[in-house]
Structure formats: structure tokens, C-alpha cells
Design a protein around this motif. Structure first.
Motif, PDB file in Angstrom:
ATOM      1  N   GLN A 203     147.923  52.376  82.958  1.00 47.65           N
ATOM      2  CA  GLN A 203     148.836  53.217  82.298  1.00 47.65           C
ATOM      3  C   GLN A 203     149.414  53.019  80.696  1.00 47.65           C
ATOM      4  O   GLN A 203     149.610  53.880  80.127  1.00 47.65           O
ATOM      5  N   HIS A 204     149.527  51.407  80.669  1.00 46.97           N
ATOM      6  CA  HIS A 204     150.029  51.009  79.185  1.00 46.97           C
ATOM      7  C   HIS A 204     148.789  51.355  78.343  1.00 46.97           C
ATOM      8  O   HIS A 204     149.159  51.779  77.081  1.00 46.97           O
ATOM      9  N   ILE A 205     147.509  51.318  78.597  1.00 54.86           N
ATOM     10  CA  ILE A 205     146.398  51.490  77.843  1.00 54.86           C
ATOM     11  C   ILE A 205     146.239  52.857  77.524  1.00 54.86           C
ATOM     12  O   ILE A 205     146.066  53.434  76.056  1.00 54.86           O
ATOM     13  N   ILE A 206     146.232  53.840  78.640  1.00 51.57           N
ATOM     14  CA  ILE A 206     146.008  55.124  78.151  1.00 51.57           C
ATOM     15  C   ILE A 206     147.295  55.920  77.783  1.00 51.57           C
ATOM     16  O   ILE A 206     146.911  57.196  77.157  1.00 51.57           O
ATOM     17  N   GLY A 207     148.545  55.366  78.036  1.00 51.59           N
ATOM     18  CA  GLY A 207     149.777  55.973  77.109  1.00 51.59           C
ATOM     19  C   GLY A 207     149.677  57.299  78.037  1.00 51.59           C
ATOM     20  O   GLY A 207     150.156  57.392  78.923  1.00 51.59           O
ATOM     21  N   ASN A 208     150.084  58.321  76.950  1.00 49.71           N
ATOM     22  CA  ASN A 208     150.380  59.698  77.555  1.00 49.71           C
ATOM     23  C   ASN A 208     149.325  60.424  78.065  1.00 49.71           C
ATOM     24  O   ASN A 208     149.585  61.860  78.283  1.00 49.71           O
ATOM     25  N   PHE A 209     148.221  59.892  78.210  1.00 52.81           N
ATOM     26  CA  PHE A 209     147.144  60.745  78.912  1.00 52.81           C
ATOM     27  C   PHE A 209     147.238  60.718  80.336  1.00 52.81           C
ATOM     28  O   PHE A 209     147.906  59.843  80.826  1.00 52.81           O
ATOM     29  N   PRO A 210     146.996  61.773  81.037  1.00 51.10           N
ATOM     30  CA  PRO A 210     147.262  62.225  82.250  1.00 51.10           C
ATOM     31  C   PRO A 210     146.252  61.284  83.197  1.00 51.10           C
ATOM     32  O   PRO A 210     146.538  61.119  84.579  1.00 51.10           O
ATOM     33  N   ASN A 211     145.106  60.856  82.740  1.00 53.47           N
ATOM     34  CA  ASN A 211     144.355  60.332  83.455  1.00 53.47           C
ATOM     35  C   ASN A 211     143.197  59.460  82.748  1.00 53.47           C
ATOM     36  O   ASN A 211     143.155  59.506  81.541  1.00 53.47           O
ATOM     37  N   THR A 212     142.460  58.724  83.375  1.00 51.28           N
ATOM     38  CA  THR A 212     141.460  57.953  82.553  1.00 51.28           C
ATOM     39  C   THR A 212     140.344  58.713  82.125  1.00 51.28           C
ATOM     40  O   THR A 212     139.730  58.263  81.041  1.00 51.28           O
ATOM     41  N   TYR A 213     139.822  59.846  82.600  1.00 52.27           N
ATOM     42  CA  TYR A 213     138.765  60.780  82.085  1.00 52.27           C
ATOM     43  C   TYR A 213     139.049  61.270  80.752  1.00 52.27           C
ATOM     44  O   TYR A 213     138.197  61.012  80.038  1.00 52.27           O
ATOM     45  N   THR A 214     140.372  61.952  80.553  1.00 56.00           N
ATOM     46  CA  THR A 214     140.528  62.494  79.281  1.00 56.00           C
ATOM     47  C   THR A 214     140.760  61.255  78.243  1.00 56.00           C
ATOM     48  O   THR A 214     140.129  61.548  77.075  1.00 56.00           O
ATOM     49  N   PHE A 215     141.201  60.285  78.482  1.00 53.53           N
ATOM     50  CA  PHE A 215     141.333  58.983  77.814  1.00 53.53           C
ATOM     51  C   PHE A 215     139.927  58.505  77.396  1.00 53.53           C
ATOM     52  O   PHE A 215     139.456  58.360  76.218  1.00 53.53           O
ATOM     53  N   SER A 216     139.015  58.604  78.272  1.00 56.37           N
ATOM     54  CA  SER A 216     137.716  58.087  77.854  1.00 56.37           C
ATOM     55  C   SER A 216     136.672  58.955  77.094  1.00 56.37           C
ATOM     56  O   SER A 216     136.058  58.635  76.059  1.00 56.37           O
ATOM     57  N   LYS A 217     137.116  60.087  77.076  1.00 60.32           N
ATOM     58  CA  LYS A 217     136.625  61.387  76.400  1.00 60.32           C
ATOM     59  C   LYS A 217     136.929  61.252  74.977  1.00 60.32           C
ATOM     60  O   LYS A 217     136.247  61.277  74.065  1.00 60.32           O
ATOM     61  N   LYS A 218     138.124  60.923  74.882  1.00 58.09           N
ATOM     62  CA  LYS A 218     138.712  60.447  73.409  1.00 58.09           C
ATOM     63  C   LYS A 218     138.198  59.247  72.903  1.00 58.09           C
ATOM     64  O   LYS A 218     137.453  59.595  71.661  1.00 58.09           O
TER      65      LYS A 218
END
Length: 507
Positions: A203-218
Motif C-alpha cells: 500500500q505504501h508503494i502503490i500510494g493512492n491507487f486502489p489496486n496493484t492492477y492500475t498501478f502496474s499499468k501506469k
């Protein structure tokens, strides 16, 4: 296609060799069908992984045997000619040096002109390292291969509109603020964490992203900007992709992700609840319009990237004018139900709420009905199944929670420019203007499409399996009186929901 000269899109693809990764997915299947039906390509390579003891040839044949391709199969001679163009390519994404495990590597490097990279895991709740491996590292390996292709004209990486959902206004540009010293360094850091550390730090790494999917796509977008700027590449961002609007048939969908998972209980006359803000306006696009836009934007990428000094083009396939709220969309879904189920859903068996406590109680009610129905199955000598099905449906619909409770603004100048440049022939052949969609009619046809193309095929397989078991000596089952059972169930559940809605605020 005698008037091919009237379309720069048709001319661009004419005689080309296309490579599709992720062709077994929802969007990938529609893309393959559209290419075969509307473009005069020379060959289509589809990268597929072996799965569930199915080799790549069997998986491709399973795709081509699906209902989506029924229209093309009507002309058997033409269909045989089309299918000969489609060649499966087995891939092994776990190894850098052996990405392609068969003898097609040299053919790909010499022949491919157009690449559609749809390769991704859409599991929103994957561990961070798994999401980064699938959506970033595998993309990296794919694009390293593409860099070696001698005749490449255009590459389109399919991302998601929500790859920057931590912002309220999403522009058509790459946001590179991933932190941790960049994508490569962050992946290296995550790879060295043990399981407890990953769970704590995710959660600290992805920050305000709701899930790992959206963060990884960024992260995949940033990787492309940092490492593959020299390629003729663009990024296509669709939002929530739903059933077909018109092509090749209205209402086709083959999965229960997102909205289709929400409506399955309602389509069967059962209680369903959704955690969403009925006032929020989501971005939803029909998959056939999405594919038409993808095909069109690929040509624009080629034109834009002729000058590599230009920024990598990004296409937000959205439209601010399509402003129906979640409440209006769900009402449209309900209008597609048969009269009695529509009445029940309108007044009793559908609950839409943004109150988490109320939704938690509603979810218990959904699981309770599954338990009761499974109890009935046990009494008939059948194995319980509905509890697992309901839990899966709830899980699939809950991944949209963040997108059902929030709203975004965006820019889409690149998409509007591509649409404005289209000829009349292209507008007819590759319609992608979302302002031309009859949204109320589309949503009204959504539930019938889910029933016909997602529910009924699964029921047919279940019946076939059940009949085979009975023919092999299984005990005869009591024939279920579905109409009577449904009437009794609806009658009883009506009074349960009356009490429930009396105790809690309605909508």
C-alpha cells in the motif's frame, strides 16, 4: 472492398501482417474477429500461452469456434480462407531468451508490420510482484522482441484509462511520477522483499491507487516512455469495456467481470446488491467501438511517430458527453429483464447503495439465498454450487468498487482528432464515435446479451455434463419445475426484502 482507396485505414492494413498479444481475452477476441471481417490483411499471428492442458492450437480453435465468429462462419469457403491467415504462436514469458518457443521467431522478425499489445493480467487483487511481472516485465520482453522486427510500422500498447486514477483529471499524456528511483529500480526493490514485507509495503508503494492492477499499468506506460521511445508506438487507454453494441452481433460478452457480474443474480430472478454511488458518472464503452477506435488509432500512431521527436501519443478513449449516471445505467439494465423480473428488481431484489455497512448486510443476504438454494440442491441429491458461484460474482463486481464510487474528468483531443479525420466510409466501417451510441437502448440490451452469450452457454455445458453422468449410471434426478420454483421463491423473497427495506434506507 473495391472502394478501399476511400479509406486510409483499409489501405494501411491491406497486405499487412498483424501480431496480437492477448488475443484470447475479451477485447482480443473482438479485435481478431474485426480484423478478419473488415481488413484485407495478409496474416495474423496470435501469441497464446498453453493453459489448462490445452496447447496453443487447441486454444486458438476454441476461440474461433465461439459464438463471436458465427457471422463469419456463414460463408464456409470464405471462413476457411480467413482462418488460414490466423497462426498461433506459443510464447514463454518466463524466459528472456526463449520468448517464442517454436520456430516462428524469424518469420515474426521479418514479416510483422502492426503489433497490438493486449497482454495483461486483469486480476485487480494480485500481489504486487505478480502484477508488475505480468503487466510490466512481460511487456518489456515483448517490446524488446518488437524492437528487432525489421518492417514494423506501428505498435499500440493497450493500457487503461484508470492507469492514472489517482488523479481527478486525466490527460492524454504519460505521467512518470512512480517514485522509488524509477520503474526498474522499484521492481528490483519489490523482488527482494519477502512475503510479509510485500504485504506490509504494497500500500505504501502503490500510494493512492486502489489496486496493484492500475498501478502496474501506469508503470508499464512509464517503461514505454523511458525505454521504447524510438519505436513507432502509442498508448491506447479504454475505460470499463462492456458488451458489443452492434458488431458482429449486439450484446456479445463472454465473462462476468464488472457490470455483467452484477446483473447475473437479477437475470435469474434473485436478489443482488451493488456498492456504488448512483449519482457518479462512469466511463463505459462497447467493446466493438473500442476495437474500432484501437484499429483507427494504430494508423494515427504511424502518422504521428513518423517524426520521433514528437511525444508518444496517448489516446483516452472516453467521451465527457456520455454522462449517464450509475443509477441510470442500472435502471437500463433492469429494463432489459422480462416483465415480472423487472418488477421484482425495480421494487425488491435490487439494492444500490454507497453505504458500506448497508452493503455488507446486503451481501450477507445474497449469500444467504445462495445457501438456501444450495440446501435445496442437497435435498435433490445434487452437489452444492451456488455458494461458490455467488461468492465469485460478488468478488468480480466488487473490483469495480473504487470506480463505482468515484468520478473523473479527462481530455481526449487525440481521439477526437482521429474521429474528425475519418472518411464517411471509415465512419461506417469502423464506428467509434461514442456520441452516436443509443446508450439507453444499449443498456436495455445488456442483460439479454449476458444471458444469451455468457449464462446460457455455461448452462448448456452443465446440462451436457449432467446428462453424460446420468447415461453413465448416475442416479436419475428429479425434474425441476423451474416456473413453479421461481414463483414460490420470488413470493417468499418479496416479503423478505420488504422487511429488509423497511429496516434500512432504500437507495
Amino acid at each position: 472492398m473495391s472502394d478501399v482507396g476511400c479509406s486510409k485505414i483499409m489501405e494501411f492494413y491491406r497486405g499487412s501482417t498483424v501480431l496480437i498479444t492477448g488475443a484470447s481475452g475479451f477485447v482480443g477476441q473482438v479485435l481478431l474477429e474485426k480484423i478478419l471481417r473488415s481488413l484485407e490483411v495478409d496474416r495474423v499471428y496470435v501469441m497464446i500461452r498453453p493453459k489448462w492442458n490445452w496447447n496453443v492450437e487447441s486454444r486458438l480453435q476454441r476461440i474461433l469456434d465461439g459464438q463471436l465468429f458465427d457471422v463469419l462462419r456463414k460463408d464456409s469457403a470464405k471462413w476457411q480462407e480467413m482462418t488460414r491467415k490466423v497462426i498461433p504462436v506459443e510464447i514463454n514469458l518466463e524466459e528472456d531468451e526463449h520468448l517464442i518457443v517454436d520456430q516462428l521467431r524469424s518469420k515474426l522478425l521479418n514479416e510483422v508490420n502492426v503489433v497490438f499489445n493486449l497482454l495483461a493480467s486483469v486480476n485487480f487483487n494480485e500481489p504486487l510482484d505478480c502484477a508488475l511481472r505480468t503487466n510490466v516485465e512481460y511487456t518489456d520482453r515483448m517490446l524488446e522482441l518488437v524492437c528487432k522486427m525489421k518492417n514494423i510500422k506501428t505498435v499500440v500498447h493497450v493500457s487503461t484509462f484508470y492507469s492514472n486514477c489517482d488523479k481527478r483529471v486525466i490527460e492524454e499524456r504519460i505521467y512518470d511520477n512512480v517514485g522509488y528511483g524509477g520503474v526498474a529500480n522499484m521492481i528490483n526493490i519489490v523482488s527482494k522483499l519477502n512475503e510479509p514485507e510485500k504485504q506490509i509495503l504494497t500500500q505504501h508503494i502503490i500510494g493512492n491507487f486502489p489496486n496493484t492492477y492500475t498501478f502496474s499499468k501506469k508503470c508499464a506506460e512509464v517503461l514505454i516512455q523511458d525505454k521504447y521511445r524510438s519505436l513507432p508506438i502509442g498508448i491506447f487507454r479504454p475505460p470499463i469495456v462492456s458488451s458489443t453494441y452492434r458488431e458482429p452481433v449486439p450484446g456479445w460478452i463472454d465473462n462476468f467481470n464488472g457490470p455483467s457480474g452484477m446483473v447475473v443474480p437479477l437475470s435469474q430472478g434473485m436478489y443482488s446488491a451493488a456498492l456504488l454511488d448512483t449519482r457518479a458518472r462512469p466511463f463505459i464503452v462497447p467493446v466493438d467501438y473500442c476495437v474500432n477506435a484501437l484499429i483507427s488509432c494504430a494508423v494515427d500512431v504511424h502518422l504521428q511517430r513518423a517524426h520521433q521527436s514528437l511525444a508518444i501519443p496517448v489516446y483516452n478513449y472516453t467521451d465527457a458527453k456520455c454522462n449517464l449516471s450509475w443509477g441510470e445505467i442500472i435502471a437500463g439494465f433492469i429494463q432489459g429483464l422480462p416483465p415480472f423480473k423487472r418488477f421484482m428488481a425495480t421494487y425488491f431484489t435490487a439494492t444500490l447503495t454507497r453505504n458500506r455497512m448497508r452493503y455488507a448486510l446486503c451481501k450477507k443476504l445474497m449469500l444467504m439465498q445462495a445457501y438456501l438454494l444450495d440446501l435445496g440442491r442437497r435435498l435433490r441429491g445434487e452437489a452444492p454450487a451456488l455458494g461458490q458461484i455467488f461468492e465469485k460474482m460478488i468478488s468480480l463486481s466488487e473490483v469495480l468498487e473504487f470506480f463505482c464510487l468515484n468520478e473523473w474528468r479527462m481530455t481526449n483531443d487525440n481521439v477526437l482528432r482521429v474521429q474528425a479525420a475519418a472518411t464517411e466510409l471509415e465512419r461506417r466501417t469502423f464506428p467509434c464515435d461514442l456520441t452516436k451510441v443509443d446508450w439507453k437502448g444499449y443498456y436495455k440490451g445488456f442483460v439479454p446479451g449476458v444471458i444469451r452469450y455468457a449464462i446460457e452457454p455455461r448452462k448448456a455445458k452443465h446440462r451436457a455434463r449432467k446428462n453424460a453422468e446420468e447415461q453413465n449410471g448416475g442416479t436419475a434426478k428429479v425434474v425441476q419445475k423451474r416456473g413453479i420454483c421461481y414463483a414460490v421463491w420470488s413470493f417468499l423473497f418479496r416479503y423478505v426484502t420488504i422487511v429488509f427495506n423497511f429496516l434500512f434506507i432504500k437507495h
